[in-house]
Design a protein around this motif. Structure first.
Motif, PDB file in Angstrom:
ATOM      1  N   ALA A   3       0.829  -1.205   0.000  1.00 18.97           N
ATOM      2  CA  ALA A   3       0.000   0.000   0.000  1.00 18.97           C
ATOM      3  C   ALA A   3       0.861   1.252   0.000  1.00 18.97           C
ATOM      4  CB  ALA A   3      -0.928  -0.011   1.223  1.00 18.97           C
ATOM      5  N   MET A   4       1.935   1.250   0.776  1.00 18.62           N
ATOM      6  CA  MET A   4       2.840   2.392   0.793  1.00 18.62           C
ATOM      7  C   MET A   4       3.505   2.599  -0.568  1.00 18.62           C
ATOM      8  SD  MET A   4       4.755   2.090   4.504  1.00 18.62           S
ATOM      9  CE  MET A   4       5.674   3.600   4.245  1.00 18.62           C
ATOM     10  N   ALA A   5       3.896   1.507  -1.190  1.00 23.42           N
ATOM     11  CA  ALA A   5       4.539   1.598  -2.501  1.00 23.42           C
ATOM     12  C   ALA A   5       3.565   2.142  -3.549  1.00 23.42           C
ATOM     13  CB  ALA A   5       5.064   0.228  -2.922  1.00 23.42           C
ATOM     14  N   LYS A   6       2.312   1.737  -3.466  1.00 24.35           N
ATOM     15  CA  LYS A   6       1.295   2.218  -4.410  1.00 24.35           C
ATOM     16  C   LYS A   6       1.089   3.728  -4.238  1.00 24.35           C
ATOM     17  CE  LYS A   6      -3.378   1.151  -6.037  1.00 24.35           C
ATOM     18  NZ  LYS A   6      -4.574   0.298  -5.832  1.00 24.35           N
ATOM     19  N   GLU A   7       0.985   4.151  -3.005  1.00 23.70           N
ATOM     20  CA  GLU A   7       0.835   5.577  -2.744  1.00 23.70           C
ATOM     21  C   GLU A   7       2.065   6.346  -3.225  1.00 23.70           C
ATOM     22  OE1 GLU A   7       0.711   8.683   0.986  1.00 23.70           O
ATOM     23  OE2 GLU A   7       0.316   6.559   1.372  1.00 23.70           O
ATOM     24  N   ARG A   8       3.233   5.813  -2.923  1.00 25.62           N
ATOM     25  CA  ARG A   8       4.476   6.457  -3.311  1.00 25.62           C
ATOM     26  C   ARG A   8       4.574   6.631  -4.822  1.00 25.62           C
ATOM     27  NH1 ARG A   8       7.968   9.629  -1.254  1.00 25.62           N
ATOM     28  NH2 ARG A   8       7.576   8.503   0.677  1.00 25.62           N
ATOM     29  N   GLN A   9       4.206   5.574  -5.561  1.00 20.45           N
ATOM     30  CA  GLN A   9       4.270   5.637  -7.022  1.00 20.45           C
ATOM     31  C   GLN A   9       3.342   6.723  -7.560  1.00 20.45           C
ATOM     32  OE1 GLN A   9       3.308   1.935  -8.934  1.00 20.45           O
ATOM     33  NE2 GLN A   9       3.815   2.666 -10.970  1.00 20.45           N
ATOM     34  N   GLY A  10       2.134   6.803  -6.998  1.00 18.45           N
ATOM     35  CA  GLY A  10       1.199   7.835  -7.430  1.00 18.45           C
ATOM     36  C   GLY A  10       1.711   9.235  -7.137  1.00 18.45           C
ATOM     37  N   VAL A  11       2.302   9.410  -5.953  1.00 20.20           N
ATOM     38  CA  VAL A  11       2.848  10.711  -5.574  1.00 20.20           C
ATOM     39  C   VAL A  11       3.952  11.137  -6.542  1.00 20.20           C
ATOM     40  CG1 VAL A  11       4.243  11.896  -3.835  1.00 20.20           C
ATOM     41  CG2 VAL A  11       2.224  10.598  -3.136  1.00 20.20           C
ATOM     42  N   GLU A  12       4.836  10.215  -6.860  1.00 17.70           N
ATOM     43  CA  GLU A  12       5.946  10.558  -7.754  1.00 17.70           C
ATOM     44  C   GLU A  12       5.454  10.938  -9.144  1.00 17.70           C
ATOM     45  OE1 GLU A  12       8.941  11.082  -6.751  1.00 17.70           O
ATOM     46  OE2 GLU A  12       8.317  10.519  -4.741  1.00 17.70           O
ATOM     47  N   GLN A  13       4.400  10.288  -9.609  1.00 21.88           N
ATOM     48  CA  GLN A  13       3.827  10.660 -10.902  1.00 21.88           C
ATOM     49  C   GLN A  13       3.212  12.058 -10.851  1.00 21.88           C
ATOM     50  OE1 GLN A  13       3.718   8.990 -13.983  1.00 21.88           O
ATOM     51  NE2 GLN A  13       5.293   7.759 -13.000  1.00 21.88           N
ATOM     52  N   LEU A  14       2.488  12.352  -9.778  1.00 20.27           N
ATOM     53  CA  LEU A  14       1.807  13.637  -9.668  1.00 20.27           C
ATOM     54  C   LEU A  14       2.779  14.793  -9.459  1.00 20.27           C
ATOM     55  CD1 LEU A  14      -1.250  12.557  -7.500  1.00 20.27           C
ATOM     56  CD2 LEU A  14      -1.316  13.321  -9.874  1.00 20.27           C
ATOM     57  N   ARG A  15       3.912  14.512  -8.839  1.00 19.31           N
ATOM     58  CA  ARG A  15       4.906  15.573  -8.635  1.00 19.31           C
ATOM     59  C   ARG A  15       5.311  16.225  -9.961  1.00 19.31           C
ATOM     60  NH1 ARG A  15       6.682  15.649  -3.462  1.00 19.31           N
ATOM     61  NH2 ARG A  15       6.882  13.654  -2.357  1.00 19.31           N
ATOM     62  N   LYS A  16       5.242  15.453 -11.048  1.00 19.87           N
ATOM     63  CA  LYS A  16       5.670  15.957 -12.357  1.00 19.87           C
ATOM     64  C   LYS A  16       4.707  17.005 -12.918  1.00 19.87           C
ATOM     65  CE  LYS A  16       7.518  11.339 -13.384  1.00 19.87           C
ATOM     66  NZ  LYS A  16       7.376  10.151 -14.276  1.00 19.87           N
ATOM     67  N   VAL A  17       3.473  17.013 -12.430  1.00 21.74           N
ATOM     68  CA  VAL A  17       2.464  17.882 -13.046  1.00 21.74           C
ATOM     69  C   VAL A  17       1.808  18.849 -12.063  1.00 21.74           C
ATOM     70  CG1 VAL A  17       1.968  16.187 -14.843  1.00 21.74           C
ATOM     71  CG2 VAL A  17       0.620  16.163 -12.730  1.00 21.74           C
ATOM     72  N   VAL A  18       2.178  18.781 -10.794  1.00 20.11           N
ATOM     73  CA  VAL A  18       1.591  19.705  -9.819  1.00 20.11           C
ATOM     74  C   VAL A  18       2.032  21.125 -10.137  1.00 20.11           C
ATOM     75  CG1 VAL A  18       1.632  20.434  -7.408  1.00 20.11           C
ATOM     76  CG2 VAL A  18       1.344  18.034  -7.957  1.00 20.11           C
ATOM     77  N   LEU A  19       1.071  22.022 -10.233  1.00 19.35           N
ATOM     78  CA  LEU A  19       1.381  23.427 -10.461  1.00 19.35           C
ATOM     79  C   LEU A  19       2.098  23.974  -9.229  1.00 19.35           C
ATOM     80  CD1 LEU A  19       0.789  25.500 -12.748  1.00 19.35           C
ATOM     81  CD2 LEU A  19      -1.094  26.329 -11.335  1.00 19.35           C
ATOM     82  N   GLY A  20       3.206  24.653  -9.428  1.00 18.62           N
ATOM     83  CA  GLY A  20       4.113  25.001  -8.337  1.00 18.62           C
ATOM     84  C   GLY A  20       3.565  25.987  -7.326  1.00 18.62           C
ATOM     85  N   VAL A  21       4.223  25.998  -6.182  1.00 21.30           N
ATOM     86  CA  VAL A  21       3.888  26.913  -5.090  1.00 21.30           C
ATOM     87  C   VAL A  21       4.231  28.338  -5.509  1.00 21.30           C
ATOM     88  CG1 VAL A  21       4.409  27.517  -2.698  1.00 21.30           C
ATOM     89  CG2 VAL A  21       4.374  25.110  -3.414  1.00 21.30           C
TER      90      VAL A  21
END
Length: 339
Positions: free
Chosen positions: A247-265
C-alpha cells in the motif's frame, strides 16, 4: 524488502506543503473531463464502473474545484453529449447531479491580482478562469484535456494517467488506514473487554488482565503449543507487513507521478492567495480568526496581516463564501437546477 526500498518509502510523501494531512491533493477539473467521465460512467453503469475523478474524491484525500463558468457549460453541453451517446440526456443529467455535484465546489474567480504571465498565455478566454483558479490555490493539479490549458503548462498531456496516479495515492493511503485499524482494533477490543469484565467482578482490569495472561502462559507451557502460536503470529505479522508495504509503494508511485504535473507553489503569494490556499485545504468552514492563525503558521515569511485584514479580504473576494454566518469557505456547493 531491501534497505534502499525502505529508505525510499521513508521519504516525505506529501504533495502539498500547506496541507495538515498527507496525502492531500487539491485538484481542479474543467468541463471536458467532467463530460467525458459522466458519459463513460453511464455507459458502463451495469459493470459498476466509476470515473477516476469520483474514485479519487471518495475518501476526502482529494478535493475537486471548478471555476464558476464550468457549471453553466455542463448544463449547456450535456445535450450535445447525449446526441452521440446511447445514454439519454435525462440519465446523464441525473447522474451528474447525483454523483458529481456533491463532490465539486464552484469558485467565482475575481481579477484583483496582478496579471500572471502563465495565465496570459491561455489563448481561449473560456479557459482563463480555470487558469486563474489554479494560480490562486496552487499547488494543485488541473485535470483537463483542453489544449489551451496544456500548452501553457496548466494541465498534463494525459490527464487520465494523472487521474490514475491520484487514485493510486488515495487507494494506497486508505489501504494503510484499513490495515492499521485492523491491527489496532483487536488490541482495543481486548482492552475494552478487560475493562468491562473487571467492572463486572469489581476487580481492577490490570489485575484481571494479569490473571488472564497468567492462564495463557500456563496453557503455552508445552513447547509444541508455543511453537504453533509463534508460527501463527509470525504468519499474521508477515502478511500485514507485506500488504502495508504494498500500500505504501502504491501511494508512493502515485505521488511521484503527480509531482511531475503539480502546479508550483507561488513564490510571493498575495494575502488573497494565502487565504485561498488555506481555505482550499479545509473540510469545514473557518472563522476569520482561524484563517488568520493558519496563514501565520503556513506563511511565516509573508508580510504580516491582521485579523481585520483577513476579514476584509474575505468579504471583498468573490472566491470566498460566507456560511454559518461568521464562517468562510472557498467556493460553494451547488444544488441541481430545476427543470
Amino acid at each position: 524488502m531491501t534497505d534502499d526500498q525502505l529508505a525510499s518509502l521513508a521519504r516525505p510523501r506529501s504533495l502539498d506543503p500547506y496541507s495538515s494531512s498527507a496525502p492531500h491533493l487539491v485538484a481542479i477539473v474543467d468541463t471536458n473531463v467532467l463530460l467525458t467521465s459522466i458519459d463513460n460512467d453511464c455507459r458502463n453503469v451495469a459493470q459498476g464502473r466509476r470515473s477516476r475523478l469520483l474514485l479519487m474524491s471518495d475518501c476526502g484525500d482529494v478535493v475537486l474545484y471548478a471555476a464558476d463558468h464550468v457549471l453553466g457549460e455542463m448544463y449547456e453541453h450535456l445535450p450535445r453529449i447525449a446526441k452521440s451517446s446511447p445514454v439519454p440526456l435525462a440519465t446523464l443529467r441525473t447522474y451528474f447531479e447525483a454523483e458529481y455535484l456533491p463532490v465539486l465546489r464552484f469558485v467565482t474567480v475575481s481579477e484583483t491580482d496582478a496579471p500572471d504571465p502563465q495565465v496570459l498565455a491561455i489563448t481561449d478566454p473560456d479557459d482563463v478562469p480555470t487558469g486563474r483558479l489554479a494560480k490562486l490555490i496552487a499547488p494543485c493539479v488541473v485535470f483537463s484535456d483542453d489544449i489551451h490549458l496544456k500548452r501553457p503548462g496548466f494541465a498534463p498531456k494525459r490527464w487520465l494517467d494523472m487521474a490514475k496516479a491520484a487514485v493510486d495515492v488515495t487507494d494506497g493511503h486508505q489501504d494503510q488506514v484499513v490495515l492499521m485499524n485492523a491491527v489496532a482494533l483487536p488490541v482495543r477490543g481486548v482492552a475494552g473487554l478487560l475493562s468491562f469484565a473487571g467492572r463486572k467482578v469489581n476487580v481492577s482490569p490490570w489485575i484481571f488482565g494479569g490473571l488472564l495472561l497468567g492462564a495463557g502462559a500456563l496453557l503455552l507451557q508445552k513447547p509444541e503449543r508455543r511453537k504453533t502460536t509463534a508460527a501463527i503470529a509470525s504468519k499474521i505479522f508477515e502478511g500485514v507487513s507485506y500488504e502495508f508495504a504494498e500500500a505504501m509503494a502504491k501511494e508512493r508511485q502515485g505521488v511521484e507521478q503527480l509531482r511531475k504535473v503539480v502546479l508550483g507553489v507561488p513564490s510571493q503569494p498575495t494575502l488573497r492567495q494565502r487565504i485561498a490556499i488555506v481555505l482550499a485545504r479545509q473540510n469545514e468552514p473557518l472563522l476569520a480568526a482561524e484563517v488568520h492563525d493558519l496563514i501565520q503558521a503556513r506563511f511565516p515569511e509573508a508580510p504580516d496581516a491582521s485579523t481585520k485584514d483577513v476579514r476584509y479580504a474575505l468579504e471583498e473576494g468573490t472566491e470566498f463564501v460566507r456560511v454559518q454566518r461568521y464562517r468562510w469557505q472557498l467556493g460553494r456547493e451547488v444544488a441541481p437546477r430545476s427543470v
